[in-house]
Design a protein around this motif. Sequence first.
Motif, mmCIF file in Angstrom:
data_model
loop_
_atom_site.group_PDB
_atom_site.id
_atom_site.type_symbol
_atom_site.label_atom_id
_atom_site.label_comp_id
_atom_site.label_asym_id
_atom_site.label_seq_id
_atom_site.Cartn_x
_atom_site.Cartn_y
_atom_site.Cartn_z
ATOM 1 N N ALA A 1 -20.368 -29.373 15.205
ATOM 2 C CA ALA A 1 -20.818 -29.086 13.842
ATOM 3 C C ALA A 1 -21.115 -30.382 13.103
ATOM 4 C CB ALA A 1 -19.751 -28.294 13.096
ATOM 5 N N ALA A 2 -22.075 -30.324 12.199
ATOM 6 C CA ALA A 2 -22.467 -31.507 11.423
ATOM 7 C C ALA A 2 -21.282 -32.108 10.675
ATOM 8 C CB ALA A 2 -23.586 -31.155 10.453
ATOM 9 N N ASP A 3 -20.417 -31.262 10.122
ATOM 10 C CA ASP A 3 -19.290 -31.787 9.354
ATOM 11 C C ASP A 3 -18.202 -32.403 10.227
ATOM 12 O OD1 ASP A 3 -18.345 -29.399 10.370
ATOM 13 O OD2 ASP A 3 -17.672 -28.596 8.440
ATOM 14 N N ALA A 4 -18.303 -32.273 11.545
ATOM 15 C CA ALA A 4 -17.330 -32.875 12.456
ATOM 16 C C ALA A 4 -17.782 -34.244 12.969
ATOM 17 C CB ALA A 4 -17.074 -31.942 13.637
ATOM 18 N N LEU A 5 -19.022 -34.633 12.697
ATOM 19 C CA LEU A 5 -19.539 -35.895 13.244
ATOM 20 C C LEU A 5 -18.826 -37.124 12.693
ATOM 21 C CD1 LEU A 5 -23.369 -35.258 13.417
ATOM 22 C CD2 LEU A 5 -21.711 -35.214 15.273
ATOM 23 N N ALA A 6 -18.393 -37.082 11.452
ATOM 24 C CA ALA A 6 -17.706 -38.237 10.872
ATOM 25 C C ALA A 6 -16.410 -38.529 11.620
ATOM 26 C CB ALA A 6 -17.425 -38.011 9.399
ATOM 27 N N ASP A 7 -15.811 -37.503 12.214
ATOM 28 C CA ASP A 7 -14.564 -37.673 12.951
ATOM 29 C C ASP A 7 -14.767 -37.804 14.454
ATOM 30 O OD1 ASP A 7 -13.065 -37.474 10.584
ATOM 31 O OD2 ASP A 7 -13.081 -35.281 10.710
ATOM 32 N N HIS A 8 -16.016 -37.740 14.904
ATOM 33 C CA HIS A 8 -16.315 -37.871 16.336
ATOM 34 C C HIS A 8 -15.950 -39.279 16.807
ATOM 35 C CE1 HIS A 8 -18.378 -37.146 20.121
ATOM 36 N NE2 HIS A 8 -19.054 -38.261 19.950
ATOM 37 N N MET B 1 -26.165 -44.708 13.638
ATOM 38 C CA MET B 1 -26.124 -44.305 12.231
ATOM 39 C C MET B 1 -24.689 -44.019 11.799
ATOM 40 S SD MET B 1 -28.126 -41.271 10.141
ATOM 41 C CE MET B 1 -27.210 -39.861 10.767
ATOM 42 N N TYR B 2 -23.933 -43.316 12.636
ATOM 43 C CA TYR B 2 -22.562 -42.985 12.249
ATOM 44 C C TYR B 2 -21.639 -44.197 12.280
ATOM 45 C CZ TYR B 2 -23.313 -38.227 11.094
ATOM 46 O OH TYR B 2 -23.739 -37.103 10.442
ATOM 47 N N VAL B 3 -21.895 -45.146 13.167
ATOM 48 C CA VAL B 3 -21.143 -46.402 13.136
ATOM 49 C C VAL B 3 -21.425 -47.118 11.812
ATOM 50 C CG1 VAL B 3 -20.990 -48.722 14.161
ATOM 51 C CG2 VAL B 3 -20.957 -46.692 15.626
ATOM 52 N N TRP B 4 -22.709 -47.177 11.414
ATOM 53 C CA TRP B 4 -23.079 -47.825 10.148
ATOM 54 C C TRP B 4 -22.434 -47.112 8.961
ATOM 55 C CZ3 TRP B 4 -25.414 -46.731 5.533
ATOM 56 C CH2 TRP B 4 -25.818 -47.824 4.761
ATOM 57 N N LEU B 5 -22.484 -45.780 8.955
ATOM 58 C CA LEU B 5 -21.871 -45.016 7.866
ATOM 59 C C LEU B 5 -20.368 -45.304 7.774
ATOM 60 C CD1 LEU B 5 -23.713 -41.603 8.345
ATOM 61 C CD2 LEU B 5 -23.959 -43.168 6.387
ATOM 62 N N ASP B 6 -19.712 -45.391 8.923
ATOM 63 C CA ASP B 6 -18.279 -45.683 8.949
ATOM 64 C C ASP B 6 -17.991 -47.089 8.443
ATOM 65 O OD1 ASP B 6 -15.550 -44.918 9.659
ATOM 66 O OD2 ASP B 6 -15.736 -46.430 11.247
ATOM 67 N N GLU B 7 -18.866 -48.032 8.752
ATOM 68 C CA GLU B 7 -18.673 -49.428 8.338
ATOM 69 C C GLU B 7 -19.115 -49.682 6.897
ATOM 70 O OE1 GLU B 7 -20.858 -51.605 11.297
ATOM 71 O OE2 GLU B 7 -19.274 -51.376 12.802
ATOM 72 N N ASN B 8 -19.807 -48.739 6.279
ATOM 73 C CA ASN B 8 -20.333 -48.895 4.917
ATOM 74 C C ASN B 8 -19.958 -47.707 4.041
ATOM 75 O OD1 ASN B 8 -22.238 -51.396 5.106
ATOM 76 N ND2 ASN B 8 -22.598 -50.197 6.959
ATOM 77 N N PRO B 9 -18.661 -47.441 3.877
ATOM 78 C CA PRO B 9 -18.245 -46.228 3.160
ATOM 79 C C PRO B 9 -18.552 -46.238 1.660
ATOM 80 C CG PRO B 9 -16.352 -47.611 3.595
ATOM 81 C CD PRO B 9 -17.521 -48.231 4.315
ATOM 82 N N ASP B 10 -18.791 -47.403 1.089
ATOM 83 C CA ASP B 10 -19.014 -47.493 -0.353
ATOM 84 C C ASP B 10 -20.476 -47.485 -0.756
ATOM 85 O OD1 ASP B 10 -16.255 -47.615 -0.738
ATOM 86 O OD2 ASP B 10 -16.243 -49.792 -0.480
ATOM 87 N N GLU B 11 -21.376 -47.368 0.201
ATOM 88 C CA GLU B 11 -22.808 -47.352 -0.098
ATOM 89 C C GLU B 11 -23.181 -46.064 -0.824
ATOM 90 O OE1 GLU B 11 -25.061 -49.727 0.318
ATOM 91 O OE2 GLU B 11 -23.661 -51.104 1.289
ATOM 92 N N GLU B 12 -24.142 -46.159 -1.729
ATOM 93 C CA GLU B 12 -24.623 -44.990 -2.468
ATOM 94 C C GLU B 12 -25.788 -44.375 -1.693
ATOM 95 O OE1 GLU B 12 -25.330 -45.770 -6.597
ATOM 96 O OE2 GLU B 12 -23.480 -46.928 -6.777
ATOM 97 N N ILE B 13 -25.487 -43.322 -0.961
ATOM 98 C CA ILE B 13 -26.442 -42.689 -0.058
ATOM 99 C C ILE B 13 -27.021 -41.434 -0.700
ATOM 100 C CG2 ILE B 13 -26.677 -41.555 2.179
ATOM 101 C CD1 ILE B 13 -24.355 -43.466 3.095
#
Length: 184
Positions: A139-146, A70-82
């Motif tokens: 922390a949840a807010d640190a996952l994007a930088d994991h 999921m986080y790989v997908w989120l990183d590869e799709n930063p412009d998606e409206e989630i």
Amino acid sequence: MKKVIYFSLLSVVIGVLLMGCGSDEVQPRAINEETDKCPVCNMSVMDNQFATQVVMEDGLSHVFDDIGCMYVWLDENPDEEIAATFVRDYNNEEWIQSEDAYYVYNMDVKTPMAYNMISFEDQASADEFIAENAGELIAADALADHDWQMNHEMMEGHGHDHEGDHGHGEMDSDSHTEEGESTH
């Protein structure tokens, strides 16, 4: 008498409409193990504690077999409206909004794609897991930088062939480039 009935009926209708206005909360959809595939690794998504989900603003859902996918997908799709992202509690498999969950990274936890990250609905459960099994609370807010790297030793134990790593990060520098092309 007709006015009383009319106003009573009108009050009920308005009440129902007003109650419906607050129910726009985004919810995860049920996983269909026979048809759902992870858009990152193309593996079947099991309806278990490792499943995750991204719900788009238009109502479309993407389901993933591992938090890492999921986080790989989120990183590869930063412009998606989630609209929302969901993970599952490791113990009871209930859906949790990802920003409300507590995460444990433990290299010995076998997750479907060997990202070794699990989620809990409360910090006490995460702390209990760490006390019994070791691991790092994240922390949840640190996952994007994991650093979302697959545990390749664990993947070999699963018998998966992940040459190219499906865009999941760097491969072993002795035999593959980042894109998964052989250097030999």
